[in-house]
Design an enzyme around this catalytic site. Structure first.
Site, PDB file in Angstrom:
ATOM      1  N   LYS A 155       0.875  -1.182   0.000  1.00 48.33           N
ATOM      2  CA  LYS A 155       0.000   0.000   0.000  1.00 48.33           C
ATOM      3  C   LYS A 155       0.911   1.230   0.000  1.00 48.33           C
ATOM      4  O   LYS A 155       1.514   1.566   1.011  1.00 48.33           O
ATOM      5  CB  LYS A 155      -0.924   0.016   1.206  1.00 48.33           C
ATOM      6  CG  LYS A 155      -1.960   1.144   1.143  1.00 48.33           C
ATOM      7  CD  LYS A 155      -2.884   1.131   2.335  1.00 48.33           C
ATOM      8  CE  LYS A 155      -4.047   2.095   2.102  1.00 48.33           C
ATOM      9  NZ  LYS A 155      -3.636   3.463   1.748  1.00 48.33           N
ATOM     10  N   ASP A 163     -30.153  32.259 -10.160  1.00 49.42           N
ATOM     11  CA  ASP A 163     -29.258  31.769  -9.110  1.00 49.42           C
ATOM     12  C   ASP A 163     -29.020  32.893  -8.107  1.00 49.42           C
ATOM     13  O   ASP A 163     -28.259  33.821  -8.377  1.00 49.42           O
ATOM     14  CB  ASP A 163     -27.943  31.324  -9.755  1.00 49.42           C
ATOM     15  CG  ASP A 163     -27.031  30.636  -8.767  1.00 49.42           C
ATOM     16  OD1 ASP A 163     -27.488  30.318  -7.660  1.00 49.42           O
ATOM     17  OD2 ASP A 163     -25.846  30.421  -9.110  1.00 49.42           O
ATOM     18  N   SER A 170     -26.220  21.393 -19.861  1.00 44.26           N
ATOM     19  CA  SER A 170     -27.461  20.734 -19.456  1.00 44.26           C
ATOM     20  C   SER A 170     -28.029  21.393 -18.209  1.00 44.26           C
ATOM     21  O   SER A 170     -27.322  22.097 -17.482  1.00 44.26           O
ATOM     22  CB  SER A 170     -27.214  19.242 -19.196  1.00 44.26           C
ATOM     23  OG  SER A 170     -26.233  19.074 -18.190  1.00 44.26           O
TER      24      SER A 170
END
Length: 656
Positions: free
Chosen positions: A50, A488, A585
């Site tokens: 690790k 906003d 979007s």
């Protein structure tokens, strides 16, 4: 070396049965390991060191290499030597998974040295240990077993000569001996991986970690300094998030900063100072210390002996400030039990369906894994509730989604965990989801559309919380069929100001001769939708929406801003016109939001606007109740509206 590049030989060497990809993914989320207390007794496991460093995902395409952190941040410019070494690999395209480290004089990873390298912007000593390959020369390898991917990676790494990129070896010894050796060498621990498992983005039981010491990230909720002084840092006040979203005080640690590190920390802390503590259980003040509270945004890593019964760390040791991990995802890391050859259960972060108990939940043809998972710790909303909501709302939501390209917000660990933005299917098959032909959006992977109730349920099963859609409908993606204005607000503004603002926008649109339809955002405010016949292209519609925003800011400057950025909307409402670009979007009607409370974006009529009390007024339950009780469509004639942007309209808002 030529065998790896199709430009140098006819074929690339890949495992039998590996499938061709639909295009090199723009981003791949890394697989994460589950913390366990002991290794499995048997099974097909291999073990690696690790490494004590930063996890990096490397994308190679067209002679260029891009290095991403585990959260998708582009750090290529911060590690130029490593990027150059990756570019030199003789591959056409590839995705590599590894760890960036700095080695000490004994050849062991030194996290402090790595941190110092970034602080000094002197990263030439950074090396990358590569432990997995996910894509090679147009072939998606993620469904292949680990042992096949590793064999391929070993061959690839053997044919390169740079010492900047190294293969992460696995070791044949038993894991108990390996952990003992790792601890003796003062390493962090070892990682175990199932040799027969595919690659799974997110946290997975197929990868496990055994640590030498208890070590994890903490959020800094404040710090102390000597009483009456104006500089310096004595200790950091550590916190972890609870399941309900509250911040628990978890103890303090002395960081022993250098002068330079102290200055760097205080520079980060100053902008997030706050008057009151964010901890629900703040520490008892010491008379000789001043306590300075912070918004919980800075993340540090510490090791410690154990957790006390009161939920604090015992004998903590500070390691570093972490820039690659979000504060919102920091909680007390659970240790999963191991029975026999496997961890007891899969973590919620896995994107693969995990076999569940007999009688697991099914909705239609879709099997729902982990339905009891808590998606919002504040309200206790579960994944099951979210799936059932999308199944129930489908009849009203689908007309707003039909053939519109999607952008998805996934929350595999709940909305307080890491959120992932996704526009393409990557490798996962989502029930009911359709892919648009690639010629509609050239040079990109296929776009996704949801045209059925099964698709909505399939998305929710994949822990998709938010559905965002383009302003265009396939097959004509070159001409938008609507313009959206997103109001906003400065969060400090009262709701009455938002109601006044949306009414003023309607007046302007009415004067222009454009019909408009409002919906709550499910968050802070309103979206105002203006349907269009598909005559204008993207540049024309975006320019017009920008002109409308500027017009509003000129006419009512004390209320509106048309300039992006929090400093430009202090005491004002930003009219976000940027959602009208190709590929941009906006959250869809009836979509759930990945925010506390999990509000829903709800279409409303202009007549009922004054009755709306907040942008997230409707929840999943009340949204269904509202739709079933409505006697009239709040958007009458929306689908029949035929209107376009005329020259007179452009002149009216100051366009040339």
């Amino acid at each position: 070396m030529g065998r790896w590049s199709r430009g140098r030989s006819k074929t690339a060497v890949v495992p039998p049965g590996a499938r061709g990809g639909t295009g090199l993914p723009a981003l791949i989320q890394p697989q994460l390991a589950t913390l366990v207390g002991r290794p499995p007794k048997g099974g097909d496991w291999s073990y690696e060191i690790k490494f004590d460093g930063y996890r990096v995902m490397t994308r190679i395409e067209g002679g260029a290499a891009t290095i991403f952190t585990r959260n998708g941040h582009d750090w290529t410019e911060r590690m130029p030597r490593l990027a150059e070494a990756c570019k030199a690999l003789h591959v056409d395209d590839a995705w590599l998974d590894g760890e960036a480290v700095v080695l000490d004089s004994n050849g062991q990873p030194d996290f402090n040295a790595l941190q110092n390298a970034f602080d000094r912007r002197s990263t030439a000593e950074i090396v990358m240990f590569v432990f997995d390959i996910l894509w090679l020369n147009g072939t998606d390898l993620r469904e292949q077993p680990l042992r096949a991917r590793r064999a391929l990676l070993r061959e690839l790494m053997a044919e390169q000569t740079s010492d900047v990129i190294r293969f992460s070896e696995d070791f044949p010894q038993d894991p108990v001996s390996l952990v003992a050796s790792a601890c003796k060498m003062k390493l962090e621990g070892i990682i175990g991986k199932r040799g027969d498992a595919p690659y799974q983005s997110g946290r997975s039981p197929a990868w496990i970690k055994l640590k030498c010491t208890t070590r994890q990230e903490f959020v800094v909720g404040g710090f102390t300094r000597a009483k009456g002084t104006r500089s310096g840092v004595h200790s950091l006040l550590l916190g972890v998030y609870e399941k309900d979203g509250s911040l628990r005080y978890a103890g303090s640690v002395r960081p022993y900063f250098s002068t330079r590190a102290t200055s760097a920390f205080l520079s980060r802390a100053e902008p997030v100072r706050r008057e009151a503590t964010a901890f629900y259980n703040p520490p008892k003040p010491e008379k000789e210390r001043d306590y300075l509270w912070l918004d919980p945004s800075i993340v540090v890593e510490c090791s410690f002996l154990e957790w006390t019964p009161g939920g604090e760390v015992r004998h903590p040791i500070f390691h570093a400030v972490r820039e690659d991990k979000p504060a919102s995802a920091v909680s007390e890391e659970p240790m999963v039990a191991v029975e026999g050859d496997e961890p007891v259960e899969a973590d919620a972060g896995s994107t693969r369906e995990v076999p569940g108990p007999k009688g697991a939940l099914r909705i239609g043809n879709v099997r729902i894994s982990n339905p009891q998972r808590v998606m919002d710790p504040v309200t206790g909303h579960t994944k099951r509730e979210m799936v059932e909501y999308y199944a129930a709302i489908a009849e009203w939501a689908l007309p707003h989604l039909h053939n519109r390209p999607l952008a998805l917000v996934r929350a595999p660990e709940g909305i307080k965990g890491e959120l992932f933005f996704q526009k393409h299917s990557e490798r996962a098959t989502i029930p009911g989801i359709e892919e648009l032909p690639t010629e509609l959006h050239p040079r990109h992977p296929p776009l996704l559309v949801a045209n059925s109730a099964e698709a909505l349920v399939g998305l929710a099963q994949m822990s998709v919380v938010e559905l965002h859609t383009w302003n265009a409908v396939a097959p004509d993606l070159a001409h938008p069929d609507r313009v959206i204005f997103d109001l906003d607000p400065d969060p400090a503004l009262p709701w009455s100001v938002m109601l006044e603002a949306v009414a003023l926008l309607k007046v302007v649109l009415d004067e222009l001769g454009l019909r408009s339809f409002p919906k709550t955002s499910g968050g802070k405010g309103f979206h105002v939708i203006v349907p269009l016949t598909r005559r204008q292209g993207w540049s024309e519609t975006k320019a017009f929406s920008h002109a409308v925003a500027r017009h509003m800011a000129r006419v009512v400057p004390q209320r509106f801003s048309a300039v992006l950025g929090p400093k430009n909307r202090v005491g004002k409402i930003f009219i976000d016109y940027l959602r009208n670009s190709r590929g941009a979007s906006t959250v869809a009607a009836f979509s759930v939001r990945a925010r506390s409370g999990m509000g829903v974006s709800m279409p409303v009529s202009w007549d009922e606007i004054r009755e709306v009390s907040r942008g997230d007024e409707w929840t999943m339950r009340t949204a269904i109740e509202r739709q079933r009780s409505l006697k009239a469509d709040p958007w009458p004639d929306y689908w029949q509206t035929r209107q376009g942007i005329t020259a007179a309209m452009r002149r009216a808002v100051g366009m040339n």
